[in-house]
Scaffold this active site. Structure first.
Site, PDB file in Angstrom:
ATOM      1  N   LYS A 104       0.790  -1.191  -0.019  1.00 36.93           N
ATOM      2  CA  LYS A 104       0.064   0.016  -0.029  1.00 36.93           C
ATOM      3  C   LYS A 104       0.806   1.169   0.020  1.00 36.93           C
ATOM      4  O   LYS A 104       1.751   1.397   1.123  1.00 36.93           O
ATOM      5  CB  LYS A 104      -0.832   0.100   1.153  1.00 36.93           C
ATOM      6  CG  LYS A 104      -1.595   1.129   1.455  1.00 36.93           C
ATOM      7  CD  LYS A 104      -2.848   1.030   2.524  1.00 36.93           C
ATOM      8  CE  LYS A 104      -3.708   2.369   2.530  1.00 36.93           C
ATOM      9  NZ  LYS A 104      -4.567   2.268   3.831  1.00 36.93           N
ATOM     10  N   LYS A 159      -2.085  -1.449  -3.737  1.00 34.44           N
ATOM     11  CA  LYS A 159      -2.867  -0.251  -3.724  1.00 34.44           C
ATOM     12  C   LYS A 159      -2.360   0.951  -3.945  1.00 34.44           C
ATOM     13  O   LYS A 159      -1.281   1.043  -3.042  1.00 34.44           O
ATOM     14  CB  LYS A 159      -3.746  -0.474  -2.507  1.00 34.44           C
ATOM     15  CG  LYS A 159      -4.476   0.754  -2.160  1.00 34.44           C
ATOM     16  CD  LYS A 159      -5.114   0.677  -0.789  1.00 34.44           C
ATOM     17  CE  LYS A 159      -5.995   2.057  -0.211  1.00 34.44           C
ATOM     18  NZ  LYS A 159      -6.545   1.761   0.661  1.00 34.44           N
TER      19      LYS A 159
END
Ligand code: PBG
Length: 323
Positions: free
Chosen positions: A195, A248
């Site tokens: 992330k 992400k």
């Protein structure tokens, strides 16, 4: 052999010909639809910064979940909001919290729909950070303990998959151990393994009322310039017991998705985040691009890069188009 024997346009000559040789297929099976829950009754409040998204209360979210399931989408990803934020994020694992109630209601009334829960402290801490602050710093290990408690309470409420999005070191291991010790061997972990500290979470932070009060998330989320580090993060999370690994955001990180799929034999999820979603919407609203075509092109790009699972605010719309 070259031209004229080879003419690449032969296989592009009609819609059926193109369909016959299409390499990547998008299916509703690939989608996860994010939903937002807060406490209360009869709440269905539009979220200003994100078109088509709402805050639901645990009673109204069931109707939405039923619609998602009727479209064939296999899973929702639940995000919560705290009634009362505190230093220790204690509402995150309250048995009567909004997320816990919503899980119970959905699993009771729409049992076939998988419930994935976002596991992060940022909506529950006063600081708005994803971890607990000690002596002015985000304390890794006590944050992991809190995240494990939160995961356990989601599993107890009936969550099928818990999805830690905090980026603390070792949290997957803490969560896996806690689930094992408490009899939740079957609860899966979808880890937000890679992330990035992205600018594309902008619209979401309004939604969850979780923007950090001071500082930013760069001491835990990844530097956008790095890719080897993403592979290291994924490898660690697999070792600690994650079942599904996430990258992400999606669209600025297609290379990471590709590399992850090439390097690891496990399901890879990609999160098509709020800023990416609203960028497409804003450009379409300005008359610059065609909305549905752009939506499908972006979804195909993520699938083509190697994502098995796509978490997207477009899931319902795309599902209708793919029927
Ligand atoms: C919580 C969390 C965020 C998102 C998912 N989980 C916000 C953040 O990390 O700042 C972003 C989702 C989106 O933008 O669509 N940690």
């Amino acid at each position: 052999m070259g031209f004229p024997e080879t003419r690449m346009r032969r296989l592009r000559s009609s819609a059926s010909m193109r369909r016959l040789v299409r390499q990547t297929s998008l299916s509703v099976d690939n989608f996860v639809y994010p939903l937002f829950v807060r406490s209360g009754r009869a709440v269905k409040e539009p979220i200003g910064s994100m078109r088509g998204c709402f805050h639901f209360s645990p009673d109204t979210i069931v109707e939405e979940a039923a619609e998602v399931a009727s479209l064939g989408i296999p899973a929702v990803l639940l995000f919560g909001m705290a009634k009362q934020k505190d230093e220790n994020a204690s509402e995150a694992w309250a048995d009567d919290g909004a997320v816990q109630q919503a899980i119970r209601e959905i699993k009771k009334q729409v049992p076939e729909l998988l419930v994935i829960t976002d596991v992060c402290l940022c909506a529950y801490t006063q600081s708005g950070h994803c971890g607990i602050i000690k002596d002015g710093r985000i304390d890794n290990d006590s944050s992991c303990q809190a995240l494990a408690k939160m995961s356990l309470s989601h599993a107890q409420a009936g969550a099928d998959i818990v999805a830690p999005s905090d980026m603390m070191d070792g949290r997957v291991g803490f969560i896996r151990q806690t689930l094992e010790e408490n009899g939740f061997q079957q609860t899966a972990i979808m880890s937000y393994a890679a992330k990035y500290a992205s600018a594309f979470y902008g619209p979401f932070r309004d939604v969850a009322d979780s923007a950090p009060a001071v500082g930013d998330r760069k001491s835990y989320q990844m530097d956008i310039a790095n890719s080897d580090e993403a592979m290291a993060e994924i490898a660690l999370d697999i070792e600690e017991g994650a079942d599904i690994l996430m990258v992400k955001p999606a669209m600025c990180f297609l290379d990471i998705i590709y590399r992850a799929k090439q390097s690891f034999d496990c399901p890879i999820a990609a999160y098509y985040v709020s800023g990416e979603y609203m960028m497409v919407n804003a450009a379409a609203d300005a008359g610059l691009i065609e909305r549905q075509a752009a939506m499908m092109e972006t979804l195909y790009s993520i699938k083509r890069a190697g994502a098995d699972i796509i978490i997207t605010y477009f899931a319902k719309e795309a599902a209708k188009l793919l029927r």
